[in-house]
Enzyme design. Sequence first.
Site, PDB file in Angstrom:
ATOM      1  CE  LYS A  80      34.927  41.057  45.203  1.00 47.80           C
ATOM      2  NZ  LYS A  80      34.764  41.287  43.736  1.00 47.80           N
ATOM      3  CB  THR A  81      32.803  34.124  45.036  1.00 47.46           C
ATOM      4  OG1 THR A  81      32.172  35.397  45.220  1.00 47.46           O
ATOM      5  CG2 THR A  81      31.974  33.041  45.673  1.00 47.46           C
ATOM      6  CG  ASP A 125      30.117  38.657  47.921  1.00 47.16           C
ATOM      7  OD1 ASP A 125      31.088  39.433  47.827  1.00 47.16           O
ATOM      8  OD2 ASP A 125      29.458  38.274  46.940  1.00 47.16           O
ATOM      9  CB  THR A 174      32.789  46.379  45.212  1.00 44.81           C
ATOM     10  OG1 THR A 174      31.682  46.700  46.051  1.00 44.81           O
ATOM     11  CG2 THR A 174      32.499  45.080  44.492  1.00 44.81           C
ATOM     12  NE  ARG A 233      30.046  36.887  38.067  1.00 46.27           N
ATOM     13  CZ  ARG A 233      30.204  37.479  39.248  1.00 46.27           C
ATOM     14  NH1 ARG A 233      30.082  38.784  39.355  1.00 46.27           N
ATOM     15  NH2 ARG A 233      30.495  36.767  40.305  1.00 46.27           N
TER      16      ARG A 233
HETATM   17  P1  ADP Z   1      33.516  37.863  42.411  1.00 47.99           P
HETATM   18  O1  ADP Z   1      33.253  37.074  43.653  1.00 47.99           O
HETATM   19  O2  ADP Z   1      34.745  38.712  42.503  1.00 47.99           O
HETATM   20  O3  ADP Z   1      32.322  38.658  41.955  1.00 47.99           O
HETATM   21  P2  ADP Z   1      33.671  35.245  41.144  1.00 47.99           P
HETATM   22  O4  ADP Z   1      34.640  34.563  42.032  1.00 47.99           O
HETATM   23  O5  ADP Z   1      32.228  34.882  41.310  1.00 47.99           O
HETATM   24  O6  ADP Z   1      33.842  36.829  41.231  1.00 47.99           O
HETATM   25  O7  ADP Z   1      34.175  34.980  39.639  1.00 47.99           O
HETATM   26  C1  ADP Z   1      33.318  35.089  38.532  1.00 47.99           C
HETATM   27  C2  ADP Z   1      33.585  33.978  37.529  1.00 47.99           C
HETATM   28  O8  ADP Z   1      34.794  34.275  36.858  1.00 47.99           O
HETATM   29  C3  ADP Z   1      33.765  32.610  38.161  1.00 47.99           C
HETATM   30  O9  ADP Z   1      32.621  31.842  38.008  1.00 47.99           O
HETATM   31  C4  ADP Z   1      34.896  31.968  37.417  1.00 47.99           C
HETATM   32  O10 ADP Z   1      34.379  31.074  36.460  1.00 47.99           O
HETATM   33  C5  ADP Z   1      35.588  33.094  36.701  1.00 47.99           C
HETATM   34  N1  ADP Z   1      36.913  33.393  37.261  1.00 47.99           N
HETATM   35  C6  ADP Z   1      37.184  34.280  38.241  1.00 47.99           C
HETATM   36  N2  ADP Z   1      38.501  34.353  38.479  1.00 47.99           N
HETATM   37  C7  ADP Z   1      39.082  33.491  37.631  1.00 47.99           C
HETATM   38  C8  ADP Z   1      40.452  33.129  37.378  1.00 47.99           C
HETATM   39  N3  ADP Z   1      41.444  33.701  38.050  1.00 47.99           N
HETATM   40  N4  ADP Z   1      40.702  32.209  36.438  1.00 47.99           N
HETATM   41  C9  ADP Z   1      39.684  31.658  35.734  1.00 47.99           C
HETATM   42  N5  ADP Z   1      38.376  31.964  35.909  1.00 47.99           N
HETATM   43  C10 ADP Z   1      38.073  32.860  36.842  1.00 47.99           C
END
Ligand code: ADP
Length: 356
Positions: A80-81, A125, A174, A233
């Site tokens: 998401k981030t 977030d 979430t 992640r």
């Molecule tokens: P969230 O905000 O949903 O908790 P993040 O955006 O921080 O998740 O993603 C976590 C990690 O996963 C990121 O640092 C990235 O390296 C990896 N990641 C997330 N989505 C993808 C994707 N679609 N393709 C490749 N790597 C991804």
Amino acid sequence: MAREKVISAGDQEEAQEVSVVSPIEKEEDRREWNLRPHTLDEYIGQTTVVENLQIGIVAARRRQEPLEHVLLHGAPGLGKTTLAHIIAAEMGASIISTSGPALEKPKDVMGILSSLEVGDVLFIDEIHRLSRVIEEFLYSAMEDFQVDFVLDKGAYAKTIKIPLKRFTLVGATTRAGMLSAPMRDRFGIFAHMDYYSVEELKKVVERSARILNVPIEAGGALEIARRSRGTPRIANRLLRRVRDFAEVEYDGVVTQKIADIALGREMVDEMGLDKLDRAFLRTIIEFYNGGPVGIEALSATLNEETDTLVDMVEPYLLKIGFLNRTPSGRKATQTAFRHLGMAFHGEGEPLLPLAP
Ligand code: ADP
């Protein structure tokens, strides 16, 4: 890449040891920013979400207008981030990142909102954790791009309207169910993100291995993908652990066998379950005869926060069909019994002795 400013509520990582398959971001994950995809083209999986965003972004760019507000919903670690940053980058805008718990006073929010330029992305977030006051404060900011700010208190209180530039709010949550209806209605684009398939995670692992210069065989990438509980992640984190193991104990090449041994040592089983997942299922089976059992009772028996169980443990167990959520409580499924090597006793029957 988008310019970024971060406003946080301090380091929220807990001192206690966090499982290697916890979807919550750790310091080691944060250090590897280069693993994040920077464009929608580089973003693996989530096809529907990506397509919808692509259309929204192209249309907004063509009209030379900021993108509508976007709500991203999905488990931690699904990207998401990353998407929020990609949105800002694709719109050629700056991004200011913060989180629901970090926004405490309308005055602070006012400061952030008034610093936004046209088209800038404000990323919040855990938007479901905004206080009611802040949430209401954001309503008119999101809808009319202005806020009513109250000066002074009591008899001297005075409300002034402050105009804002047209910004894009990207909210991540979430728990979409915990957002109030008026808040939800103010988002033009709603994107639900699901767990990634093993094939997609294999691509994530191979991409990250390329960036980190880790020699990896297809079997090694597949083994890591299988145990990453549908979460990029976790895939990246497991890759780093297996890489270290391969470098120290072997010749550095990540093969299926090495991934299998390394992850076994980390207590991550073939389905990506860790100690807490297994304890959770065992408790339902052994203490509560397979269920149904309420989450509060499970939380008390396991001595774990209800939120940890609801946010971290249950979603993946539900996804892989190890758990059922019924009106009367949680139930372990036949597949969960089998995975733990326990005999399934069927609906309402007494528990059979455990398999040897
Ligand atoms: P969230 O905000 O949903 O908790 P993040 O955006 O921080 O998740 O993603 C976590 C990690 O996963 C990121 O640092 C990235 O390296 C990896 N990641 C997330 N989505 C993808 C994707 N679609 N393709 C490749 N790597 C991804």
